[in-house]
Design a protein around this motif. Structure first.
Motif, PDB file in Angstrom:
ATOM      1  N   PHE A 224       0.755  -0.916   0.273  1.00 50.14           N
ATOM      2  CA  PHE A 224      -0.153  -0.191  -0.149  1.00 50.14           C
ATOM      3  C   PHE A 224       1.129   1.556  -0.150  1.00 50.14           C
ATOM      4  N   ALA A 225       0.473   2.221  -0.418  1.00 57.45           N
ATOM      5  CA  ALA A 225       1.132   3.559   0.124  1.00 57.45           C
ATOM      6  C   ALA A 225       0.652   4.133   1.333  1.00 57.45           C
ATOM      7  N   MET A 226       0.782   4.972   1.976  1.00 58.15           N
ATOM      8  CA  MET A 226       0.792   5.812   2.974  1.00 58.15           C
ATOM      9  C   MET A 226       0.380   7.071   2.317  1.00 58.15           C
ATOM     10  N   THR A 227      -0.229   8.770   2.926  1.00 59.96           N
ATOM     11  CA  THR A 227       0.409   9.592   2.958  1.00 59.96           C
ATOM     12  C   THR A 227       0.159  10.481   3.949  1.00 59.96           C
ATOM     13  N   THR A 228       1.123  11.099   4.991  1.00 54.43           N
ATOM     14  CA  THR A 228       0.975  11.443   5.799  1.00 54.43           C
ATOM     15  C   THR A 228       0.792  12.815   6.116  1.00 54.43           C
ATOM     16  N   GLY A 229       0.357  13.479   5.383  1.00 59.02           N
ATOM     17  CA  GLY A 229      -0.252  14.653   5.421  1.00 59.02           C
ATOM     18  C   GLY A 229       0.418  16.062   4.213  1.00 59.02           C
ATOM     19  N   ASP A 230      -0.545  17.328   4.498  1.00 58.49           N
ATOM     20  CA  ASP A 230      -0.219  17.755   4.474  1.00 58.49           C
ATOM     21  C   ASP A 230      -0.456  17.423   2.237  1.00 58.49           C
ATOM     22  N   ASN A 231      -1.292  16.774   2.251  1.00 60.27           N
ATOM     23  CA  ASN A 231      -1.692  17.036   1.202  1.00 60.27           C
ATOM     24  C   ASN A 231      -2.026  17.715   0.161  1.00 60.27           C
ATOM     25  N   THR A 232      -2.725  18.586   0.827  1.00 61.12           N
ATOM     26  CA  THR A 232      -2.789  20.409   0.148  1.00 61.12           C
ATOM     27  C   THR A 232      -2.267  21.212   0.679  1.00 61.12           C
ATOM     28  N   ASP A 233      -2.508  22.656   0.536  1.00 63.51           N
ATOM     29  CA  ASP A 233      -1.427  23.587   0.840  1.00 63.51           C
ATOM     30  C   ASP A 233      -2.379  24.504   1.360  1.00 63.51           C
ATOM     31  N   ASN A 234      -3.272  24.882   0.917  1.00 60.10           N
ATOM     32  CA  ASN A 234      -4.551  26.206   1.562  1.00 60.10           C
ATOM     33  C   ASN A 234      -6.167  25.881   2.298  1.00 60.10           C
ATOM     34  N   ASN A 235      -5.963  24.242   2.558  1.00 62.12           N
ATOM     35  CA  ASN A 235      -7.482  23.748   3.355  1.00 62.12           C
ATOM     36  C   ASN A 235      -8.237  24.237   1.864  1.00 62.12           C
ATOM     37  N   ALA A 236      -7.868  24.283   0.911  1.00 62.95           N
ATOM     38  CA  ALA A 236      -9.134  25.229  -0.448  1.00 62.95           C
ATOM     39  C   ALA A 236      -9.719  23.637  -0.720  1.00 62.95           C
ATOM     40  N   LYS A 237     -10.814  23.771  -1.501  1.00 66.16           N
ATOM     41  CA  LYS A 237     -11.379  22.478  -1.989  1.00 66.16           C
ATOM     42  C   LYS A 237     -10.628  21.630  -3.344  1.00 66.16           C
ATOM     43  N   SER A 238     -10.648  22.783  -3.869  1.00 70.16           N
ATOM     44  CA  SER A 238      -9.521  22.838  -5.338  1.00 70.16           C
ATOM     45  C   SER A 238      -8.267  22.329  -5.179  1.00 70.16           C
ATOM     46  N   GLU A 239      -7.890  22.447  -4.152  1.00 65.10           N
ATOM     47  CA  GLU A 239      -6.307  21.581  -3.796  1.00 65.10           C
ATOM     48  C   GLU A 239      -7.067  20.262  -3.227  1.00 65.10           C
ATOM     49  N   LEU A 240      -8.280  20.233  -3.272  1.00 62.76           N
ATOM     50  CA  LEU A 240      -8.116  18.603  -2.020  1.00 62.76           C
ATOM     51  C   LEU A 240      -9.335  17.513  -3.433  1.00 62.76           C
ATOM     52  N   GLU A 241      -9.236  17.840  -4.062  1.00 57.15           N
ATOM     53  CA  GLU A 241     -10.521  17.312  -5.298  1.00 57.15           C
ATOM     54  C   GLU A 241      -8.899  17.372  -6.316  1.00 57.15           C
ATOM     55  N   TRP A 242      -8.482  17.831  -6.561  1.00 58.64           N
ATOM     56  CA  TRP A 242      -6.718  17.573  -7.550  1.00 58.64           C
ATOM     57  C   TRP A 242      -5.843  16.019  -6.202  1.00 58.64           C
ATOM     58  N   PHE A 243      -5.988  16.532  -5.024  1.00 61.04           N
ATOM     59  CA  PHE A 243      -4.790  14.988  -4.316  1.00 61.04           C
ATOM     60  C   PHE A 243      -5.762  14.304  -4.543  1.00 61.04           C
ATOM     61  N   LEU A 244      -7.494  13.824  -5.023  1.00 59.52           N
ATOM     62  CA  LEU A 244      -7.756  12.652  -3.934  1.00 59.52           C
ATOM     63  C   LEU A 244      -7.300  12.340  -6.462  1.00 59.52           C
ATOM     64  N   THR A 245      -7.979  13.201  -7.273  1.00 54.64           N
ATOM     65  CA  THR A 245      -7.883  12.556  -7.973  1.00 54.64           C
ATOM     66  C   THR A 245      -6.353  12.327  -8.981  1.00 54.64           C
ATOM     67  N   ILE A 246      -5.112  12.729  -8.142  1.00 54.37           N
ATOM     68  CA  ILE A 246      -3.906  12.764  -8.626  1.00 54.37           C
ATOM     69  C   ILE A 246      -3.663  11.231  -7.903  1.00 54.37           C
ATOM     70  N   MET A 247      -4.494  10.909  -6.913  1.00 51.25           N
ATOM     71  CA  MET A 247      -4.032   9.316  -5.838  1.00 51.25           C
ATOM     72  C   MET A 247      -5.186   8.321  -6.898  1.00 51.25           C
ATOM     73  N   SER A 248      -5.970   8.610  -7.080  1.00 47.13           N
ATOM     74  CA  SER A 248      -6.876   7.271  -8.085  1.00 47.13           C
ATOM     75  C   SER A 248      -7.060   7.805  -9.051  1.00 47.13           C
ATOM     76  N   GLY A 249      -7.034   8.965  -9.613  1.00 51.16           N
ATOM     77  CA  GLY A 249      -6.439   8.249 -11.397  1.00 51.16           C
ATOM     78  C   GLY A 249      -7.919   9.270 -11.125  1.00 51.16           C
ATOM     79  N   GLY A 250      -7.227  10.026 -13.171  1.00 51.76           N
ATOM     80  CA  GLY A 250      -8.529  11.092 -13.951  1.00 51.76           C
ATOM     81  C   GLY A 250      -7.421  12.398 -14.203  1.00 51.76           C
ATOM     82  N   ARG A 251      -8.298  13.501 -14.959  1.00 49.98           N
ATOM     83  CA  ARG A 251      -7.896  14.666 -15.488  1.00 49.98           C
ATOM     84  C   ARG A 251      -8.207  15.291 -14.599  1.00 49.98           C
ATOM     85  N   ILE A 252      -7.220  16.344 -14.680  1.00 44.68           N
ATOM     86  CA  ILE A 252      -7.269  17.996 -13.670  1.00 44.68           C
ATOM     87  C   ILE A 252      -6.706  18.346 -14.558  1.00 44.68           C
ATOM     88  N   THR A 253      -7.772  20.187 -14.150  1.00 41.60           N
ATOM     89  CA  THR A 253      -7.437  21.123 -14.765  1.00 41.60           C
ATOM     90  C   THR A 253      -7.174  22.155 -13.685  1.00 41.60           C
TER      91      THR A 253
END
Length: 588
Positions: A182-211
């Protein structure tokens, strides 16, 4: 399942426990202290979907090797500068050798031929995915601190995707040949607690397209096309401060930075641990100020500030005297006339801890599982962000929430979580299971005990020394794996209570040298256990091409620009004994 079993069967040093882990580590306990149902802990698989089969095939890693390997790791090569002054271009350099550490136990001869793999995983930490155009960013602190703004901040998404690509290409665990479980992220996945950043993080880890763009969908709006000489203006001929240091003029850079990119997603199950930048706006201000929340999504952005005022604000943040951001809010109000117009965007809104949990539980981001990536509906009901999960037959993982909801960037935990941790450790002692603990903060940065958790105002907060004492009372603990300090650092802990374990802190992926770490656990069959740590860089080439503004070219620039960032620390790579290691300890 059959593919994983066939790989494991081909490696003599891997036993049944690694096969269990390779099929996906199963969640066993949430932050409320009881077992998860299978539906809460595992991702469903749509075996009838052609798209699912194609994605799964594209993520498949090469078969694990029959012998140790170095290719694709920092054992083989590390990016190093090719020149000695100015803006320094990177190239291929020699690797970092593995160092055997005997702080806690003496290594015994012949152990390589005896050892059996227990588990293997990858740690990613401090990705700091940045919405670089967000109004709440503190770029203007650069007037008093050169490294308060990083010139590569617009490329965090491309850099993180390249790290995922590197992990996917690894041929199992470098030393034991075990499958990576498995892989484990140990935090500060996002930088500014913004919903945009959270969506990007989850898509990077799980797969998909990001703008990687917010605000105006047509072009970038931020400090890097502001004309202000405080910041690198890559597309402009303006002779800014960074260009005077040798930074290049790259026409089309900003348009390329906000272009759509694609992440393959990890080819492993992955788990998530929360960091202070995930939990709070700017990683330091508690939630609740409606003015700041409105400012985050609004159409005004402060881009410059006199050094005297920037210094005062930075002092407030570091001292912890403004945990709610009131002084920050007042400063922004005072400089309303100095702000520039930007396009408002509701995607920049701050997210709450409940939003964070719901996003992880969203089936759209399940990737290769497990559902929730460690978090469960029980966490959501209880309002907690800590949990335990089964790594292998006799290895348990524990993910802690060391963030302080009351504010400030340093950490602590509440009494309820400390008591829960003690129960998990006692259960592992009784069951004969080894334990690996994960958190964002290190033991030395859990010093924030003065601020009250708004959800639990009567609860006491506990520091890192108290957590060390708890872990040291249990011989089952092998390692505490964390991040936060953006530096490779490995510390041996020997407790007077009889327990001993290694604290493994890994460098971030936002500041150079931008690394992730493979950790392997092996029983040497001689009364000792070895933990192997192997650092990896992203898949991007070490050499950059200023004319290459593709996704891969930008990922290479992300590394090189971070190396050249003015004011950047030169010690984050750590010493040789903090990098690629064999960490020996006695069996409990």
């Amino acid at each position: 399942m059959s593919r994983i079993r066939s790989v494991a069967a081909s490696i003599p040093a891997v036993n049944r426990r690694t096969v269990l882990a390779a099929t996906g580590a199963a969640a066993v306990s949430t932050g409320v202290g009881y077992a998860l149902r299978p539906a809460d802990g595992h991702a469903a698989t749509d075996t009838g979907s052609e798209a699912t089969r194609v994605v799964a095939q594209s993520r498949r890693a090469p078969a694990a090797p029959l012998a140790p390997y170095t290719r694709g790791t920092t054992l083989a090569s590390v990016a190093v500068p090719r020149s000695g002054s100015g803006y320094r271009r990177l190239g291929d350099g020699p690797g970092w050798a593995r160092v055997v550490r005997a702080d806690l136990a003496a290594p015994k001869a012949g152990r390589a031929g005896r050892r059996t793999a227990l588990a293997a995983f990858v740690q990613l930490t401090d990705l700091h995915l940045i919405d670089a155009q967000h109004p709440m960013r503190l770029e203007y602190l650069r007037s008093t601190d050169r490294h308060a703004w990083r010139p590569h901040e617009a490329l965090t998404v491309q850099g993180a995707i390249s790290l995922v690509e590197r992990i996917n290409a690894l041929r199992g665990a470098p030393v034991t040949g075990s499958p990576l479980h498995f892989a484990m992220t140990t935090g500060d996945n996002t930088d500014n607690n913004a919903k945009s950043e959270l969506e990007w993080f989850l898509t990077i880890m799980s797969g998909g397209r990001i703008t990687p763009n917010t605000g105006d969908p047509r072009h970038y709006e931020g400090v890097q096309n502001s004309g202000l000489k405080t910041y690198w203006q890559p597309d402009s001929s303006v002779r800014d401060g960074d260009k005077r240091l040798g930074f290049p003029h790259l026409q089309g850079y900003l348009a390329a930075a906000i272009r759509e990119v694609r992440s393959p997603g990890l080819n492993l199950p992955w788990y998530s641990t929360v960091g202070n930048h995930d939990a709070m706006p700017l990683g330091c201000f508690g939630h609740g100020d409606s003015w700041l929340a409105e400012y985050a999504v609004g159409g005004r952005k402060l881009m410059s500030l006199p050094a005297s005022e920037a210094g005062k604000l930075q002092h407030h943040i570091k001292s912890g005297k403004d945990p709610k951001g009131l002084a920050f809010r007042d400063l922004l109000k005072a400089h309303a006339r100095d702000m520039r117009s930007v396009t408002p965007d509701p995607e920049r809104a701050p997210y709450t801890p409940a939003d964070y949990l719901k996003a992880h539980l969203d089936p759209a981001y399940r990737g290769l599982g497990p559902v929730g990536h460690g978090y469960s509906s029980a966490n959501l009901r209880a309002g907690t962000q800590y949990y335990a999960f089964r790594i292998a037959d006799d290895v348990v993982g524990i993910s802690l929430d060391t963030t302080d909801p009351g504010g400030h960037y340093e950490g602590s935990i509440g009494t309820a979580q400390l008591n829960w941790l003690e129960r998990q450790l006692k259960d592992s002692d009784r069951n004969g299971s080894y334990v690996v603990v994960f958190s964002h903060h290190t033991s030395r940065t859990m010093t924030n005990t003065n601020h009250v958790d708004p959800a639990r105002p009567r609860e006491r907060r506990h520091d890192g020394q108290e957590v060390l004492a708890a872990l040291g009372r249990h011989r089952s603990v092998l390692a505490w794996v964390n991040g936060h300090i953006h530096r490779n650092d490995i510390t041996a802990h020997a407790s007077t209570a009889g327990g001993s374990f290694w604290e493994i802190s890994t460098a971030s992926h936002v500041d150079h040298p931008q690394l992730a770490r493979v950790v392997e656990l092996a029983d040497n069959k001689d009364g000792t256990i070895s933990l192997f740590t192997t650092l990896v860089e992203s898949a991007a080439p070490h050499r950059t091409d200023f004319s290459d503004l593709t996704q891969t070219g930008l990922a290479a620039l992300y590394r090189e620009v971070s190396f050249n960032a003015p004011g950047a620390s030169t010690v984050l790579g750590g010493a040789a004994h903090d990098r690629n290691t064999e960490l020996v300890l006695k069996k409990g």
